[in-house]
Every structure is written in structure tokens, then in C-alpha cells.
Design an enzyme around this catalytic site. Structure first.
Site, PDB file in Angstrom:
ATOM      1  N   GLY A   1     -11.338 -56.497 -81.689  1.00  0.00           N
ATOM      2  CA  GLY A   1     -10.848 -55.955 -80.431  1.00  0.00           C
ATOM      3  C   GLY A   1     -10.494 -57.067 -79.471  1.00  0.00           C
ATOM      4  O   GLY A   1      -9.984 -58.112 -79.883  1.00  0.00           O
TER       5      GLY A   1
ATOM      6  N   GLY B   1     -13.289 -60.143 -80.047  1.00  0.00           N
ATOM      7  CA  GLY B   1     -13.148 -60.600 -81.419  1.00  0.00           C
ATOM      8  C   GLY B   1     -11.736 -61.062 -81.735  1.00  0.00           C
ATOM      9  O   GLY B   1     -11.537 -62.069 -82.425  1.00  0.00           O
TER      10      GLY B   1
ATOM     11  N   ASN C   1     -21.683 -57.226 -75.801  1.00  0.00           N
ATOM     12  CA  ASN C   1     -22.259 -56.924 -74.501  1.00  0.00           C
ATOM     13  C   ASN C   1     -23.707 -56.473 -74.645  1.00  0.00           C
ATOM     14  O   ASN C   1     -24.084 -55.856 -75.642  1.00  0.00           O
ATOM     15  CB  ASN C   1     -21.473 -55.807 -73.811  1.00  0.00           C
ATOM     16  CG  ASN C   1     -20.204 -56.321 -73.165  1.00  0.00           C
ATOM     17  OD1 ASN C   1     -20.113 -57.482 -72.781  1.00  0.00           O
ATOM     18  ND2 ASN C   1     -19.216 -55.453 -73.024  1.00  0.00           N
TER      19      ASN C   1
ATOM     20  N   LYS D   1     -26.757 -62.617 -67.970  1.00  0.00           N
ATOM     21  CA  LYS D   1     -25.499 -61.863 -67.962  1.00  0.00           C
ATOM     22  C   LYS D   1     -25.777 -60.366 -67.861  1.00  0.00           C
ATOM     23  O   LYS D   1     -25.089 -59.645 -67.114  1.00  0.00           O
ATOM     24  CB  LYS D   1     -24.674 -62.160 -69.215  1.00  0.00           C
ATOM     25  CG  LYS D   1     -23.326 -61.427 -69.191  1.00  0.00           C
ATOM     26  CD  LYS D   1     -22.450 -61.719 -70.377  1.00  0.00           C
ATOM     27  CE  LYS D   1     -21.136 -60.947 -70.258  1.00  0.00           C
ATOM     28  NZ  LYS D   1     -20.255 -61.128 -71.420  1.00  0.00           N
TER      29      LYS D   1
ATOM     30  N   ASN E   1     -21.480 -52.031 -64.253  1.00  0.00           N
ATOM     31  CA  ASN E   1     -20.864 -51.302 -65.370  1.00  0.00           C
ATOM     32  C   ASN E   1     -21.109 -49.795 -65.285  1.00  0.00           C
ATOM     33  O   ASN E   1     -20.152 -49.013 -65.217  1.00  0.00           O
ATOM     34  CB  ASN E   1     -21.381 -51.861 -66.704  1.00  0.00           C
ATOM     35  CG  ASN E   1     -20.414 -52.834 -67.338  1.00  0.00           C
ATOM     36  OD1 ASN E   1     -19.430 -52.443 -67.938  1.00  0.00           O
ATOM     37  ND2 ASN E   1     -20.699 -54.113 -67.188  1.00  0.00           N
TER      38      ASN E   1
ATOM     39  N   GLU F   1     -21.217 -48.168 -73.931  1.00  0.00           N
ATOM     40  CA  GLU F   1     -22.235 -49.119 -74.389  1.00  0.00           C
ATOM     41  C   GLU F   1     -23.480 -48.995 -73.509  1.00  0.00           C
ATOM     42  O   GLU F   1     -24.031 -49.992 -73.042  1.00  0.00           O
ATOM     43  CB  GLU F   1     -21.682 -50.542 -74.347  1.00  0.00           C
ATOM     44  CG  GLU F   1     -20.573 -50.807 -75.343  1.00  0.00           C
ATOM     45  CD  GLU F   1     -20.130 -52.248 -75.347  1.00  0.00           C
ATOM     46  OE1 GLU F   1     -20.397 -52.959 -76.333  1.00  0.00           O
ATOM     47  OE2 GLU F   1     -19.528 -52.682 -74.354  1.00  0.00           O
TER      48      GLU F   1
END
Length: 328
Positions: free
Chosen positions: A11, A14, A105, A206, A214, A287
Site C-alpha cells: 500500500g 509498503g 501503525n 509515536k 486518529n 486500525e
């Protein structure tokens, strides 16, 4: 020597890493992909647009790991919800010395291994039955933290937005020759790589920044600047971040900043759309477990009260279920 590298999940992230490696000829790069992304890679190769210029390189891509064979390095860049189904298929990529670098993530499946305070049980929100750990053993793993922004304009076409930073390190801590080798390979591909002696802390830092922006952006549809401009929302985010910082202390991953320091950094990014907000817009699974659910779980296991994180997880989970973006 790292001659063969396979990207699992081509994606945005990657695809960026695979394209950079292929363009620089740093290794023989393949991709394990499926659907439209697989077709695009097979027909058009790696495609990366940077600074308005389109760069291309031939790609070897398959949906069959056995067709790609054992690798020197496997870079896992799939979305967290997909990993449980992908991991058991990766055995043909793993030779005796193959390393697995996580570029995902949130909290990875291996994060709790070796942490005495958490015991031996896997983290239920990221590896509920231990199947990922069984397929991708801890001894093979290098942790990674990605600090770059990229999107996929269409399957197989990556648009690089900003940043080239990547942190790599040993899950057990300390430095190693194998982490240095992976760092050198990625530097040769044009990335700004730091080999860290404390990759768990880098991952937690992070996560601490992503934990609130998010999911709150996913629920509200608001860009980060609007979230931070609302005093009530900002204060809620700050309270959740303080809870996460307390968990980090218990895990040996202290956060040196306060929430307002982090908000100031986020403000510099302007009206950006978080990755979870982009997933909502695209109808992709959230996610949520790897970014929020696992922090809720860690609080329970460490006896750290997390009322604000609990509320955030519950609200976002319900939002995801109503919109078909979260199981259950």
C-alpha cells in the site's frame, strides 16, 4: 548481505519502501500482494510519484508466497486488522536467517513479549490467540517506526507527501549487527534511518501522538487543526495522553513531553487527515485495536486507570460497528 527483500502489503508505506529499494537497486525486491494492487504491480511495476515526477521500476509480485521463496528480509506493512489472516501464509518467505521488519501503525504483536509486568499471555487486541507470534517468531523480528506520509492515488501508484524517516531497532533493546545491516540497506534506498537502542520507546512515543487524533478524527470527520482548535476536544485528548504516558512509565517507555508539546508539533502539520480518517472515507477497516484497544488492554493489565482512553475506545468501536468498519 541483503539480496532479497519482500514487501508484504504494497500500500502507501509498503509501496513507498518497495519502490525506493527497487529504484536504487539496493536489493531484489518482490511484493506479496493481491487484487488490484497485485495486477498493477505485475502490469506496471513499482510506481512512485515524488516532487511531481513519476519514477518506475520493474516489480516481481505474486499472491503466492511460495512463488517468491525465502527472503533475506521481509517488511510487513499490511494494515493491522489484516495481519492475523496474512501471517500464517508467510512461512515460504522465511529461510533460516530471514529477518522480519514491522512497518505498521500502532502496537505490534510482539510488543509485550519479554515484558515481565505483562506476563506471558499475548496482547488480545493485536494477537488474541498467539497465531501471529507463532507464524512470525520474536527472534526474527526487528521493530520499525515510520515517520513519512504517503498515499495511494490508485492501486500500485504511491504519492509521497513528506518525510523519509524510519527508525529500526531490536525488540529486546540495544544495538545489533543485523539491525545495522537493515539500516544500511534502507539508507542506500534514500531513507533517513536511525538505528535505535530503544525501539519499544520509539513505538510508544509515536503511538502516544496518534492515540487520540486518529480515532477522534474518525468519529468527527474533522481534520487535526479543527480538533486542536476546540478547547474541550483538545483537553479530552490531553487527558487520554496523560493516561497513556502513565502506562508507558510502567512499561519502561517514558514520555518526556507533555500533551501540549505534542499538540504544538501536530499543529505544524496543518489541516491534515489522519490515517484513520482516510480509512473511514475509503470504507476500510479501522486500525482501532492496534492504536486504542491495546492501550485500553494494557491499562487493565497494569492496573492503570484509563477512563478517557476507555471512553475513546468505546465510542470509536461503536462508530466502527455502526458503519461496518470494525468487527462485532
Amino acid at each position: 548481505m541483503m539480496d532479497k527483500v519482500c514487501i508484504v502489503g504494497a500500500g502507501a508505506i509498503g509501496g513507498f519502501l518497495g519502490a525506493r529499494l527497487a529504484l536504487q537497486g539496493a536489493a531484489r525486491v518482490s511484493a506479496l500482494a493481491r487484487g488490484a494492487t497485485l495486477a498493477a504491480l505485475q502490469q506496471q511495476g513499482w510506481r512512485l510519484r515524488e516532487a511531481g515526477q513519476l519514477h518506475t521500476a520493474p516489480a516481481q509480485a505474486s499472491d503466492d508466497p511460495a512463488a517468491l521463496g525465502p527472503q533475506d528480509l521481509v517488511i510487513v506493512a499490511v494494515k493491522a486488522p489484516a495481519l492475523a489472516s496474512v501471517a500464517p501464509r508467510l512461512a515460504p518467505l522465511l529461510g533460516p536467517q530471514t529477518l522480519v521488519l514491522t512497518a505498521m501503525n500502532g502496537v505490534p504483536w510482539w510488543f509485550g513479549q519479554g515484558v515481565a509486568a505483562l506476563g506471558a499471555a499475548p496482547l488480545a487486541h493485536v494477537d488474541p490467540d498467539g497465531a501471529i507470534a507463532a507464524a512470525l517468531p520474536f527472534e526474527r523480528v526487528l521493530g520499525g517506526v515510520v515517520h513519512l506520509a504517503a498515499t495511494t492515488a490508485e492501486p500500485g501508484l504511491v504519492e509521497h507527501r513528506m518525510g523519509r524517516a524510519l527508525i529500526v531497532g531490536e525488540p529486546r533493546g540495544g544495538l545489533s549487527e543485523r539491525a545495522e545491516r537493515v539500516g544500511a540497506l534502507l539508507r542506500a534506498a534514500g531513507l533517513e534511518v536511525t538505528v535505535s537502542p530503544a525501539i519499544r520507546s520509539d513505538i510508544w512515543y509515536k503511538l502516544w501522538g496518534n492515540l487520540t487524533i486518529n480515532p477522534v478524527s474518525a468519529i468527527t470527520g474533522a481534520t487535526a487543526d479543527r480538533l486542536l482548535d476546540d478547547a474541550l476536544v483538545r483537553d479530552f485528548c490531553s487527558r487520554a495522553m496523560r493516561e497513556a504516558a502513565q502506562i508507558g512509565e510502567r512499561l519502561g517507555c517514558p514520555i518526556a513531553q507533555g500533551p501540549e508539546d505534542r499538540h504544538a508539533v501536530t499543529r505544524k502539520l496543518g489541516a491534515f487527515r489522519s490515517s484513520m480518517l482516510q480509512d473511514v472515507a475509503a470504507g476500510r477497516p479501522l486500525e482501532l485495536d492496534a492504536i486504542v484497544g491495546v492501550v485500553h488492554e494494557l491499562g487493565r493489565r497494569l492496573d492503570v486507570p484509563t477512563p478517557n482512553i476507555d471512553a475513546l475506545f468505546g465510542l470509536t468501536r461503536l462508530f466502527g460497528r455502526v458503519h461496518g468498519l470494525y468487527p462485532g
